[in-house]
Structure formats: structure tokens, C-alpha cells
Design a protein around this motif. Structure first.
Motif, PDB file in Angstrom:
ATOM      1  N   PRO A  39      -4.294  -2.121  -4.767  1.00  0.00           N
ATOM      2  CA  PRO A  39      -4.302  -3.389  -5.514  1.00  0.00           C
ATOM      3  C   PRO A  39      -4.927  -3.224  -6.903  1.00  0.00           C
ATOM      4  CG  PRO A  39      -4.969  -3.766  -3.255  1.00  0.00           C
ATOM      5  CD  PRO A  39      -4.881  -2.276  -3.412  1.00  0.00           C
ATOM      6  N   GLY A  40      -4.198  -3.661  -7.920  1.00  0.00           N
ATOM      7  CA  GLY A  40      -4.685  -3.561  -9.295  1.00  0.00           C
ATOM      8  C   GLY A  40      -4.327  -2.278 -10.005  1.00  0.00           C
ATOM      9  N   PHE A  41      -3.651  -1.361  -9.314  1.00  0.00           N
ATOM     10  CA  PHE A  41      -3.271  -0.072  -9.896  1.00  0.00           C
ATOM     11  C   PHE A  41      -1.748   0.028  -9.961  1.00  0.00           C
ATOM     12  CE2 PHE A  41      -7.423   0.584  -8.130  1.00  0.00           C
ATOM     13  CZ  PHE A  41      -8.062   1.511  -8.945  1.00  0.00           C
ATOM     14  N   GLY A  42      -1.255   0.757 -10.977  1.00  0.00           N
ATOM     15  CA  GLY A  42       0.169   1.048 -11.046  1.00  0.00           C
ATOM     16  C   GLY A  42       1.028  -0.198 -10.958  1.00  0.00           C
TER      17      GLY A  42
ATOM     18  N   ILE B 160      -3.459   8.931  -1.002  1.00  0.00           N
ATOM     19  CA  ILE B 160      -4.288   7.844  -1.540  1.00  0.00           C
ATOM     20  C   ILE B 160      -4.825   8.280  -2.901  1.00  0.00           C
ATOM     21  CG2 ILE B 160      -6.200   6.263  -1.125  1.00  0.00           C
ATOM     22  CD1 ILE B 160      -6.143   7.042   1.802  1.00  0.00           C
ATOM     23  N   HIS B 161      -4.485   7.535  -3.928  1.00  0.00           N
ATOM     24  CA  HIS B 161      -4.930   7.887  -5.285  1.00  0.00           C
ATOM     25  C   HIS B 161      -6.318   7.323  -5.580  1.00  0.00           C
ATOM     26  CE1 HIS B 161      -4.452   3.861  -7.041  1.00  0.00           C
ATOM     27  NE2 HIS B 161      -3.353   3.738  -6.313  1.00  0.00           N
ATOM     28  N   GLY B 162      -6.920   7.804  -6.663  1.00  0.00           N
ATOM     29  CA  GLY B 162      -8.231   7.332  -7.092  1.00  0.00           C
ATOM     30  C   GLY B 162      -8.139   6.457  -8.330  1.00  0.00           C
ATOM     31  N   THR B 163      -9.235   6.405  -9.109  1.00  0.00           N
ATOM     32  CA  THR B 163      -9.342   5.594 -10.325  1.00  0.00           C
ATOM     33  C   THR B 163      -9.340   6.500 -11.554  1.00  0.00           C
ATOM     34  OG1 THR B 163     -10.647   3.894  -9.174  1.00  0.00           O
ATOM     35  CG2 THR B 163     -10.826   3.954 -11.559  1.00  0.00           C
ATOM     36  N   PRO B 164      -8.559   6.217 -12.601  1.00  0.00           N
ATOM     37  CA  PRO B 164      -7.682   5.062 -12.831  1.00  0.00           C
ATOM     38  C   PRO B 164      -6.220   5.414 -12.586  1.00  0.00           C
ATOM     39  CG  PRO B 164      -8.058   6.145 -14.922  1.00  0.00           C
ATOM     40  CD  PRO B 164      -8.730   7.000 -13.858  1.00  0.00           C
ATOM     41  N   TRP B 165      -5.933   6.129 -11.538  1.00  0.00           N
ATOM     42  CA  TRP B 165      -4.622   6.701 -11.313  1.00  0.00           C
ATOM     43  C   TRP B 165      -3.686   5.747 -10.578  1.00  0.00           C
ATOM     44  CZ3 TRP B 165      -5.662  10.266 -14.541  1.00  0.00           C
ATOM     45  CH2 TRP B 165      -6.927  10.883 -14.557  1.00  0.00           C
ATOM     46  N   SER B 166      -2.570   6.274 -10.103  1.00  0.00           N
ATOM     47  CA  SER B 166      -1.612   5.513  -9.302  1.00  0.00           C
ATOM     48  C   SER B 166      -0.847   6.514  -8.439  1.00  0.00           C
ATOM     49  CB  SER B 166      -0.642   4.741 -10.203  1.00  0.00           C
ATOM     50  OG  SER B 166       0.263   5.631 -10.842  1.00  0.00           O
ATOM     51  N   SER B 167       0.106   6.022  -7.681  1.00  0.00           N
ATOM     52  CA  SER B 167       0.906   6.910  -6.839  1.00  0.00           C
ATOM     53  C   SER B 167       1.705   7.916  -7.655  1.00  0.00           C
ATOM     54  CB  SER B 167       1.861   6.084  -5.971  1.00  0.00           C
ATOM     55  OG  SER B 167       2.751   5.323  -6.775  1.00  0.00           O
ATOM     56  N   ARG B 168       1.914   7.630  -8.939  1.00  0.00           N
ATOM     57  CA  ARG B 168       2.676   8.557  -9.788  1.00  0.00           C
ATOM     58  C   ARG B 168       2.006   9.930  -9.841  1.00  0.00           C
ATOM     59  NH1 ARG B 168       5.952   6.023 -13.587  1.00  0.00           N
ATOM     60  NH2 ARG B 168       6.700   8.143 -14.031  1.00  0.00           N
ATOM     61  N   THR B 169       0.688   9.968  -9.676  1.00  0.00           N
ATOM     62  CA  THR B 169      -0.051  11.232  -9.681  1.00  0.00           C
ATOM     63  C   THR B 169       0.472  12.183  -8.601  1.00  0.00           C
ATOM     64  OG1 THR B 169      -2.024  10.002 -10.364  1.00  0.00           O
ATOM     65  CG2 THR B 169      -2.366  12.242  -9.548  1.00  0.00           C
ATOM     66  N   TRP B 170       0.923  11.614  -7.496  1.00  0.00           N
ATOM     67  CA  TRP B 170       1.308  12.415  -6.332  1.00  0.00           C
ATOM     68  C   TRP B 170       2.787  12.802  -6.301  1.00  0.00           C
ATOM     69  CZ3 TRP B 170      -2.861  14.143  -4.249  1.00  0.00           C
ATOM     70  CH2 TRP B 170      -3.991  13.346  -4.053  1.00  0.00           C
ATOM     71  N   GLU B 171       3.589  12.329  -7.231  1.00  0.00           N
ATOM     72  CA  GLU B 171       5.044  12.463  -7.124  1.00  0.00           C
ATOM     73  C   GLU B 171       5.539  13.871  -6.784  1.00  0.00           C
ATOM     74  OE1 GLU B 171       7.005  10.780 -10.482  1.00  0.00           O
ATOM     75  OE2 GLU B 171       6.840   8.741  -9.717  1.00  0.00           O
ATOM     76  N   PRO B 172       5.159  14.925  -7.553  1.00  0.00           N
ATOM     77  CA  PRO B 172       5.721  16.248  -7.232  1.00  0.00           C
ATOM     78  C   PRO B 172       5.316  16.757  -5.857  1.00  0.00           C
ATOM     79  CG  PRO B 172       4.004  16.428  -8.899  1.00  0.00           C
ATOM     80  CD  PRO B 172       4.290  14.972  -8.731  1.00  0.00           C
TER      81      PRO B 172
END
Length: 246
Positions: free
Chosen positions: A67-70, A38-50
Motif C-alpha cells: 500500500p502506497g508503493f508503485g 516482498i519489496h522494501g522502501t522506496p521500491w516497488s515490485s518492479r525491482t523484482w521483475e527480472p
């Protein structure tokens, strides 16, 4: 797209006043223990990729954009929903509503787990969403890892307060000013210096059409977040699962 982290699945949910679309994906062996990021603000799932790619060797991993992100569009107010009393409240992408959507998505996934409990890794206010989902929506986890979590009030940067008090002023700023605020926010929240490629990847969702409004929504939400419903219950969490706070 061929990337295993491409959000190629869609979940739709309708609440009392809003309609939501959440884009998500899964990777790894479906027989493995489930793991949700689960990502935070202002991030998206891309943060978790590696991390998701690495852990998918031993876990059934789920990624999604809130909702509203990425790649997930912002919430859409239903035609007959009452109007809010102020512009700031109208823009506020309420974490209580975001938690309701996550809990519905969680229970949609849970049906395929054959009784297994999932592990959850959450960052920033994604941690508050994970805690609210467990304490208020009966989402049960095998373990919970909270990274730099925002879950105890009061909190929020001066920027959040300024945007929450006068969002119209930020809506009329030139694009270069919004981009500068966004870049400064991202750089301030990172421990290591970001490469230009990584910085552009994190900025990109907010610089698309409609990104300015979505960014202001999330900053208003950051100013309006409330933890009163769950803070007194945090002691219950450790007795229900393994918890790691980083």
C-alpha cells in the motif's frame, strides 16, 4: 498491458481504522511451488521483475506493490477512525499495519496452494514485514530469503529522523528538491550504478500526483518503525523453515 509482471489483480482489505487496495499479479505454473517477493522502501515490485520472470519457470510467482508503493494506492483512513496526535504520526505508514495487510493477502493466496508452503524473498523493511507476518500472524513459509534486511532496531538514516520530526517542512519543498532527495536516496541504496532508464522507472511512482505525500509518508514510517514485538522471537524462525540472509 501484455507484460507478465503487470499487476492486473486487485486485493481489498479493511482493518480497524484503514481501508487498503493492493495490486498484484501471478506468473508460472500454478502447480509449481509458490514464491512471493516482498519489496522494501522506496521500491516497488518492479525491482523484482527480472528475478520473477526467471524463477517463474520453476515456481508459481507472486508480485505485489505494498500500500502506497508503485501501483497500489496509499491506505485510506475510515471516516470514523480517530485522528492521530501529531502530523508525523498521521503520516506514518505503520509497518505493523502493512504486515496485517500482507498477512491477509498471503492467506487469500494460500487457499489455492493445496497445502503447499510458499517460499518468500524479501528486501529491506520487506524483511521485517515477512518476519512479523510469520511470528505474529501465523504465515508459514517453506523458506525465507532476507536480502539487505532491516529488522533489528534502532535503525534509520538521518533523513528519516529529520522528516519524522518535521514533515510539514518537507511538504512545502519545491518539486525539484523532493526529486533530488529521492534520486540521492535511490542511488545511495544501490550497489551498481543504475542506468538512466532504471533510475527513472524507480522514481516514476513518487513523481506522479500525490507521490510527494506518499514519499514523505514512507520516510516518516522509516523513522517510526518498531521491532520490539518480534526481535525476541527471531530465534524461532530458523527452527520453522530454511532461512538465508544475504
Amino acid at each position: 498491458m501484455n507484460s507478465p509482471t503487470y499487476l492486473n489483480e486487485t486485493f481489498r482489505y479493511t482493518g480497524d481504522a484503514y481501508r487498503y487496495v493492493v495490486n498484484w499479479c501471478e506468473m508460472g505454473d500454478v502447480a509449481s511451488p509458490p514464491l512471493i517477493f516482498i519489496h522494501g522502501t522506496p521500491w516497488s515490485s518492479r525491482t523484482w521483475e527480472p528475478y520473477a520472470l526467471s524463477l517463474s519457470r520453476t515456481f508459481h510467482v507472486y508480485l505485489f506493490d505494498r500500500p502506497g508503493f508503485g501501483d497500489s494506492p496509499p491506505e485510506c483512513k475510515l471516516p470514523d477512525a480517530a485522528q492521530s496526535s501529531s502530523k508525523a504520526i498521521e503520516l506514518d505508514a505503520d509497518l505493523a499495519r502493512q504486515t496485517e495487510v500482507f498477512a491477509a493477502l498471503f492467506k487469500f493466496w494460500e487457499k489455492d496452494w493445496d497445502g503447499k508452503k510458499c517460499h518468500v524473498i524479501a528486501h529491506d523493511n520487506g524483511g521485517l514485514i515477512s518476519l512479523r507476518a510469520h511470528l505474529l500472524h501465523e504465515c508459514c513459509y517453506a523458506s525465507l530469503c532476507l536480502i539487505d534486511v532491516v529488522a533489528i532496531g534502532p535503525f534509520g538514516q538521518t533523513l528519516f529522523k529529520a522528516v519524522g520530526e518535521d514533515p510539514e517542512r518537507f511538504e512545502v519543498l519545491p518539486q525539484m528538491a523532493i526529486e533530488g532527495i529521492l534520486e540521492a536516496y535511490i542511488r545511495d541504496a544501490t550497489f551498481y550504478k543504475l542506468s538512466d532508464e532504471k533510475l527513472q522507472m524507480l522514481k516514476a511512482p513518487w513523481l506522479r500526483d500525490g507521490g510527494r505525500t506518499r514519499f514523505i509518508r514512507e520516510l516518516c514510517q522509516a523513522n517510526f518503525r518498531s521491532t520490539e514485538a518480534v526481535e525476541p522471537k527471531y530465534a524461532e524462525v530458523g527452527g520453522a523453515m530454511l532461512v538465508k540472509v544475504i
